[in-house]
Design an enzyme around this catalytic site. Structure first.
Site, PDB file in Angstrom:
ATOM      1  N   VAL A  80     -58.466  26.552  12.112  1.00  0.00           N
ATOM      2  CA  VAL A  80     -59.234  25.532  12.817  1.00  0.00           C
ATOM      3  C   VAL A  80     -58.537  25.143  14.109  1.00  0.00           C
ATOM      4  O   VAL A  80     -57.325  25.307  14.265  1.00  0.00           O
ATOM      5  CB  VAL A  80     -59.431  24.271  11.945  1.00  0.00           C
ATOM      6  CG1 VAL A  80     -60.112  24.624  10.641  1.00  0.00           C
ATOM      7  CG2 VAL A  80     -58.103  23.568  11.681  1.00  0.00           C
ATOM      8  N   GLU A 102     -49.036  25.763  -0.719  1.00  0.00           N
ATOM      9  CA  GLU A 102     -50.404  25.250  -0.808  1.00  0.00           C
ATOM     10  C   GLU A 102     -51.260  26.142  -1.703  1.00  0.00           C
ATOM     11  O   GLU A 102     -52.050  25.669  -2.518  1.00  0.00           O
ATOM     12  CB  GLU A 102     -51.002  25.166   0.594  1.00  0.00           C
ATOM     13  CG  GLU A 102     -52.360  24.501   0.656  1.00  0.00           C
ATOM     14  CD  GLU A 102     -52.274  23.027   0.988  1.00  0.00           C
ATOM     15  OE1 GLU A 102     -53.306  22.368   0.858  1.00  0.00           O
ATOM     16  OE2 GLU A 102     -51.187  22.555   1.365  1.00  0.00           O
ATOM     17  N   HIS A 125     -48.543  26.738  12.891  1.00  0.00           N
ATOM     18  CA  HIS A 125     -48.037  25.468  12.369  1.00  0.00           C
ATOM     19  C   HIS A 125     -46.548  25.523  12.097  1.00  0.00           C
ATOM     20  O   HIS A 125     -45.775  24.765  12.645  1.00  0.00           O
ATOM     21  CB  HIS A 125     -48.790  25.084  11.094  1.00  0.00           C
ATOM     22  CG  HIS A 125     -48.366  23.760  10.531  1.00  0.00           C
ATOM     23  ND1 HIS A 125     -47.292  23.626   9.683  1.00  0.00           N
ATOM     24  CD2 HIS A 125     -48.845  22.515  10.726  1.00  0.00           C
ATOM     25  CE1 HIS A 125     -47.132  22.343   9.367  1.00  0.00           C
ATOM     26  NE2 HIS A 125     -48.075  21.653   9.976  1.00  0.00           N
ATOM     27  N   HIS A 160     -53.629  19.602  15.583  1.00  0.00           N
ATOM     28  CA  HIS A 160     -52.501  20.294  16.212  1.00  0.00           C
ATOM     29  C   HIS A 160     -52.918  20.979  17.509  1.00  0.00           C
ATOM     30  O   HIS A 160     -52.214  20.916  18.516  1.00  0.00           O
ATOM     31  CB  HIS A 160     -51.907  21.323  15.257  1.00  0.00           C
ATOM     32  CG  HIS A 160     -51.047  20.730  14.191  1.00  0.00           C
ATOM     33  ND1 HIS A 160     -50.009  19.878  14.469  1.00  0.00           N
ATOM     34  CD2 HIS A 160     -51.073  20.858  12.841  1.00  0.00           C
ATOM     35  CE1 HIS A 160     -49.418  19.507  13.337  1.00  0.00           C
ATOM     36  NE2 HIS A 160     -50.061  20.090  12.336  1.00  0.00           N
ATOM     37  N   GLU A 193     -43.778  23.216  14.130  1.00  0.00           N
ATOM     38  CA  GLU A 193     -42.808  22.493  13.315  1.00  0.00           C
ATOM     39  C   GLU A 193     -41.667  23.357  12.797  1.00  0.00           C
ATOM     40  O   GLU A 193     -40.922  22.920  11.925  1.00  0.00           O
ATOM     41  CB  GLU A 193     -43.522  21.817  12.141  1.00  0.00           C
ATOM     42  CG  GLU A 193     -44.549  20.784  12.613  1.00  0.00           C
ATOM     43  CD  GLU A 193     -45.122  19.958  11.474  1.00  0.00           C
ATOM     44  OE1 GLU A 193     -44.696  20.174  10.324  1.00  0.00           O
ATOM     45  OE2 GLU A 193     -45.974  19.104  11.742  1.00  0.00           O
TER      46      GLU A 193
END
Length: 359
Positions: free
Chosen positions: A297, A181, A238, A301, A269
């Protein structure tokens, strides 16, 4: 106008691959102590910042959410979107600090986390106009349809900077790691090669060993009231299939080595999985479990995968195993110590433009 100059001291962070707790967390060579400005074309910059081929296109947003947001039907209240400062105004001066985040449609969390980081940067750098850019257009579209609030994506934010005559552009990501990203943002900025005189990139949250140590201290201090010997404090990240996923194990190893034996780190994940975390917790004599997101944040999730009522949520998994569970729905961006790390990373990027060195 002078061709875009992407500072090598900032860009060397792009190709780093995380390793164990050494002097540096990445394997890329350190940049020069003197941040020289170097002329590069857009094509050259993109090539220099390409992700390694072995890293699959698994989202590395980690501390940001990757919510599916398939429709506008919601049976829950995410807060008042009008309270959030979207920071997409014109009237930018010569210096801009563009804060880039994945984004979230959870309005209160967006204001209390991403908004709080932006506010801290605004306070710290009065000579820079702070603006916002989200990388997730699906979230931007969802918020606009639902709330009538339009947030700039990165391309729009860059065009706004060009139209406003910005000369010095600093990009500070709120990403957890230096991954795909982050590379995508660098490549997107490179498309504006002739638009700015200078561009510098701030580092993601977990870049150096010192960053890991400070984040460890921040999350331990934040949860110390729960650390009574009978409570397992579990953080949910995450996760990604890419090599940078090892930051979660590195954080776990650091917590364990520093004697925080009641702290556990897992991912939604990837690995460690919820089953791995459950197994580790079951090896102790715990009665209660605290769950908290290891993400900037507390969005989709955190509210669903962690604290939801579905049978595969972390909350349900631990409750089924017989534990009393409490979920702390707050993102790392709310923590002032975390905000300070981002501020110092932005300061380093700004110093690279001026040639100053921050001790």
């Amino acid at each position: 106008m002078k061709k875009l100059t992407v500072l090598m001291m900032s860009l060397t962070m792009i190709s780093m691959i995380l390793t164990g707790c050494g002097t540096n967390t990445e394997s890329a060579p350190e940049s020069s102590a003197e941040p020289a400005v170097q002329e590069t074309s857009a094509e050259e910059t993109i090539a220099e910042t390409s992700a390694p081929e072995e890293e699959t296109k698994a989202e590395e947003t980690t501390i940001e959410e990757t919510t599916a947001e398939e429709g506008d039907e919601e049976n829950y209240n995410t807060g008042d979107a009008s309270l959030d400062k979207v920071r997409n105004e014109d009237g930018i001066g010569e210096n801009e600090l563009l804060v880039v985040s994945f984004g979230t449609s959870f309005n209160d969390s967006r204001r209390l986390t991403i908004g709080a980081i932006e506010g801290a940067l605004d306070d710290a750098f009065p000579d820079y106009d702070v603006r916002r850019g989200f990388t997730a257009n699906i979230i931007i579209d969802h918020v606009q349809r639902r709330d009538g609030i339009l947030i700039d994506d990165v391309d729009t934010a860059l065009k706004r900077a060009v139209d406003n005559g910005v000369k010095n552009l600093v990009i500070q990501p709120t990403h957890l790691m230096n991954g795909l990203e982050y590379n995508d943002v660098v490549a997107e900025v490179a498309q504006y090669a002739d638009a700015f005189e200078q561009v510098a990139f701030g580092e993601p949250l977990l870049t150096s060993d010192e960053d890991f140590k400070r984040v460890e201290e921040a999350i331990v201090d934040w949860t110390s009231e729960y650390d009574d010997g009978e409570t397992a404090i579990c953080f949910m990240g995450h996760g990604t299939e890419a090599d940078s996923n090892q930051i979660y194990q590195k954080m776990q190893d650091l917590l364990t080595a520093d004697g925080y034996e009641n702290y556990f780190v897992g991912t939604v994940e990837a690995e460690p999985s919820v089953d791995d975390v459950l197994s580790a917790v079951q090896s102790g004599n715990y009665k209660r479990v605290i769950l908290e997101p290891l993400m900037v944040v507390a969005g989709d999730h955190a509210n669903n995968d962690m604290a939801g009522d579905e049978e595969d949520s972390w909350k349900s998994v631990f409750e089924s195993a017989g534990y009393e569970v409490e979920c702390l729905l707050r993102g790392l961006g709310e923590n002032e110590a975390i905000q300070q790390i981002y501020t110092e990373h932005a300061q380093k990027a700004i110093d690279s433009l001026t040639g100053e060195v921050t001790e």
